[in-house]
Design an enzyme around this catalytic site. Structure first.
Site, PDB file in Angstrom:
ATOM      1  N   HIS A 223       0.816  -1.215   0.000  1.00 25.78           N
ATOM      2  CA  HIS A 223       0.000   0.000   0.000  1.00 25.78           C
ATOM      3  C   HIS A 223       0.850   1.266   0.000  1.00 25.78           C
ATOM      4  O   HIS A 223       0.334   2.376   0.130  1.00 25.78           O
ATOM      5  CB  HIS A 223      -0.906  -0.027   1.247  1.00 25.78           C
ATOM      6  CG  HIS A 223      -2.055   0.913   1.198  1.00 25.78           C
ATOM      7  ND1 HIS A 223      -2.233   1.916   2.126  1.00 25.78           N
ATOM      8  CD2 HIS A 223      -3.103   1.015   0.343  1.00 25.78           C
ATOM      9  CE1 HIS A 223      -3.336   2.590   1.863  1.00 25.78           C
ATOM     10  NE2 HIS A 223      -3.885   2.067   0.786  1.00 25.78           N
ATOM     11  N   HIS A 400      -9.470  11.103   2.298  1.00 20.68           N
ATOM     12  CA  HIS A 400      -8.534   9.989   2.164  1.00 20.68           C
ATOM     13  C   HIS A 400      -7.237  10.222   2.933  1.00 20.68           C
ATOM     14  O   HIS A 400      -6.309   9.407   2.860  1.00 20.68           O
ATOM     15  CB  HIS A 400      -8.229   9.774   0.674  1.00 20.68           C
ATOM     16  CG  HIS A 400      -7.644   8.446   0.346  1.00 20.68           C
ATOM     17  ND1 HIS A 400      -6.355   8.293  -0.121  1.00 20.68           N
ATOM     18  CD2 HIS A 400      -8.170   7.187   0.405  1.00 20.68           C
ATOM     19  CE1 HIS A 400      -6.106   7.014  -0.332  1.00 20.68           C
ATOM     20  NE2 HIS A 400      -7.189   6.318  -0.026  1.00 20.68           N
ATOM     21  N   LYS A 402      -4.407  10.420   5.877  1.00 24.85           N
ATOM     22  CA  LYS A 402      -4.045   9.475   6.941  1.00 24.85           C
ATOM     23  C   LYS A 402      -2.969  10.135   7.798  1.00 24.85           C
ATOM     24  O   LYS A 402      -1.782  10.129   7.432  1.00 24.85           O
ATOM     25  CB  LYS A 402      -3.505   8.159   6.348  1.00 24.85           C
ATOM     26  CG  LYS A 402      -4.410   7.547   5.264  1.00 24.85           C
ATOM     27  CD  LYS A 402      -3.601   7.331   4.025  1.00 24.85           C
ATOM     28  CE  LYS A 402      -4.343   6.777   2.844  1.00 24.85           C
ATOM     29  NZ  LYS A 402      -5.597   6.147   2.963  1.00 24.85           N
ATOM     30  N   ASP A 407      -0.876  16.932  20.531  1.00 21.87           N
ATOM     31  CA  ASP A 407      -0.454  18.064  21.370  1.00 21.87           C
ATOM     32  C   ASP A 407       0.233  19.178  20.599  1.00 21.87           C
ATOM     33  O   ASP A 407       0.989  19.973  21.185  1.00 21.87           O
ATOM     34  CB  ASP A 407       0.463  17.584  22.498  1.00 21.87           C
ATOM     35  CG  ASP A 407      -0.282  16.787  23.550  1.00 21.87           C
ATOM     36  OD1 ASP A 407      -1.528  16.767  23.500  1.00 21.87           O
ATOM     37  OD2 ASP A 407       0.372  16.180  24.414  1.00 21.87           O
TER      38      ASP A 407
END
Length: 482
Positions: A223, A400, A402, A407
């Protein structure tokens, strides 16, 4: 004697033999399941599937459940070690990071990982058009080599444009290596591949599914999305190559993603990762100083580290850094991912953070592109909402991206979704940044996206129709492979 007459005459014998074979297959598969599956729930789920679904259950486990110990993956481990010895890639120690984040740096570097590097520059892309322009510009400026690896590579106008750019680079003497996943890029036309090959470039599929040596490993995919040009410029993130990533596909509408352009010592990590994958796919061990050029001066001020994981190792670096970062959070945990099917440990970490007063926000898609993981995700939304977390669904189109932000000081961005498939089954790559300015840039984009999202109301969600709950419960049974 016809087939029907044969069955009518010997049906009792056929049934007896079928029962005997099923008992043998089921018994052997159960031993196999118990040997391979360390997580109790996964072992129970597969065992029940094998027992309750004769023959088909064993076949499904063979197809989807047999993950880490496959021979090609063991061979990839061996080749990875050999490749690193051959290439003698610099194994310099990590540069110091703020004390609070030192554990995350060590977790990413554990088990032959990559060091933290200083002097890097990073630029983010959230839409396909500017990213594609930057990629094509980098390929057009290549002098020595172009290494390109994508999960999905379409044969549409976008794919043709990139194939022509790669071919043009090859014709002017640039070394072109093109790696694509055999499932994700299943519709990549042979005509385009021939175009690259005739120009002098090389291409190869990753884990070709029809190769009997790989035993139909449809469940283990590469991927990663990596582009490295001359060892000095690298790109990675969520975008693939295709018209939909420009927002030109009506099924998805506007496409919102996160990709990055990197310069500096961190590029060597992505270079090594690509060449390891290439070595596994082709057997070619690429070496030479020209692939790992020295940097005479810093390209920026960013501390960055490549974090890679895959089914060729038991240690899952991306999952471990996610877990540790969430546990360490004191103020906020902001997460963006189209898919949300985490294991119990990550779910507990998010819920614990939310209960302790940390601002936990999860941004995901509104219109699903895949119904099964979307329904499975909804099953787990209740836990996060009940713990005090906030869930938002992006309205304009396909979300889409990711990334995980903690913090305002630490960020992890890359190809890995927040699901079991990315964290345990796929080959993935992220970059984690120990940098306030970088994290704040991503936070600004996150807040901008929240302004175009709808928040999931906990009370309204709790009153969803019972039929929806049934489908969600059914979908979550597939969580180990989602």
């Amino acid at each position: 004697m016809t087939a029907m007459q044969f069955i009518e005459r010997f049906w009792q014998d056929i049934a007896a033999w079928a029962l005997l074979i099923d008992i043998i297959v089921t018994g052997l598969t159960l031993v196999w399941v118990l040997h391979l599956k360390r997580e109790t729930m996964s072992a129970i789920a597969w065992s029940l599937t094998v027992i309750l679904v004769p023959f088909l259950g064993a076949f499904l486990f063979f197809l989807f459940g047999y993950q880490w110990v496959a021979r090609p993956l063991r061979r990839k481990q061996q080749r990875r070690r050999l490749f690193r010895q051959i290439c003698a890639w610099s194994s310099e120690a990590s540069v110091p990071v703020p004390r609070r984040w030192q554990m995350l740096a060590r977790l990413a570097e554990h088990a032959e990982g990559f060091p933290v590097t200083a002097g890097n520059a990073v630029e983010f892309y959230h839409e396909g058009k500017p990213l594609y322009a930057a990629l094509l510009e980098a390929i057009g400026a290549a002098r020595h080599h172009v290494h390109i690896e994508f999960f999905i590579f379409r044969s549409d106008a976008c794919g043709e444009q990139f194939i022509e750019a790669l071919s043009a680079a090859a014709r002017r003497g640039v070394i072109v290596r093109f790696l694509y996943d055999s499932i994700g890029a299943h519709d990549l036309s042979r005509r385009l591949l021939r175009h690259v090959r005739r120009a002098g470039g090389r291409h190869a599929p990753f884990l070709p599914v029809l190769n009997p040596l790989y035993r139909l490993r449809v469940n283990l995919r590469n991927h990663r999305k990596i582009v490295v040009v001359d060892g000095r410029v690298a790109f990675t993130g969520g975008f693939n190559i295709g018209q939909e990533y420009l927002g030109l596909d009506r099924r998805y509408g506007f496409w919102r993603d996160t990709h990055m352009r990197l310069e500096g010592p961190v590029v060597a990590g992505l270079q090594r990762l690509f060449l390891e994958d290439w070595h596994f796919a082709t057997g070619e061990a690429v070496k030479g100083e020209e692939y790992y050029p020295k940097w005479s001066e810093p390209q920026g001020e960013v501390l960055a580290q490549v974090v890679a994981s895959g089914p060729d190792g038991e240690y899952k670096a991306i999952r471990e850094t996610y877990f540790a970062a969430i546990v360490q959070a004191r103020r906020r945990v902001w997460l963006a991912s189209p898919y949300f099917v985490p294991d119990s440990g990550l779910r507990d970490a998010l819920c614990l953070a939310a209960r302790s007063g940390v601002d936990v926000r999860f941004l995901t898609l509104f219109r699903p592109d895949k119904w099964l993981p979307f329904l499975a995700a909804r099953f787990y939304w209740s836990d996060l909402l009940d713990a005090g977390g906030k869930i938002y669904q992006y309205i304009p189109g396909m979300l889409h991206s990711k990334y995980l932000l903690v913090d305002g000081q630490w960020a992890s961005v890359g190809t890995a979704n927040f699901d079991n498939r990315s964290l345990f089954l796929n080959f993935e790559v992220n970059c984690q940044f120990f940098d306030t300015a970088v994290t704040q840039k991503l936070e600004e984009q996150f807040l901008s996206d929240l302004a175009q999202a709808v928040r999931v109301d906990r009370e309204v969600f709790a009153q969803r129709p019972w039929m929806s709950r049934i489908f969600e419960n059914g979908a979550r049974l597939f969580s180990p492979v989602l």
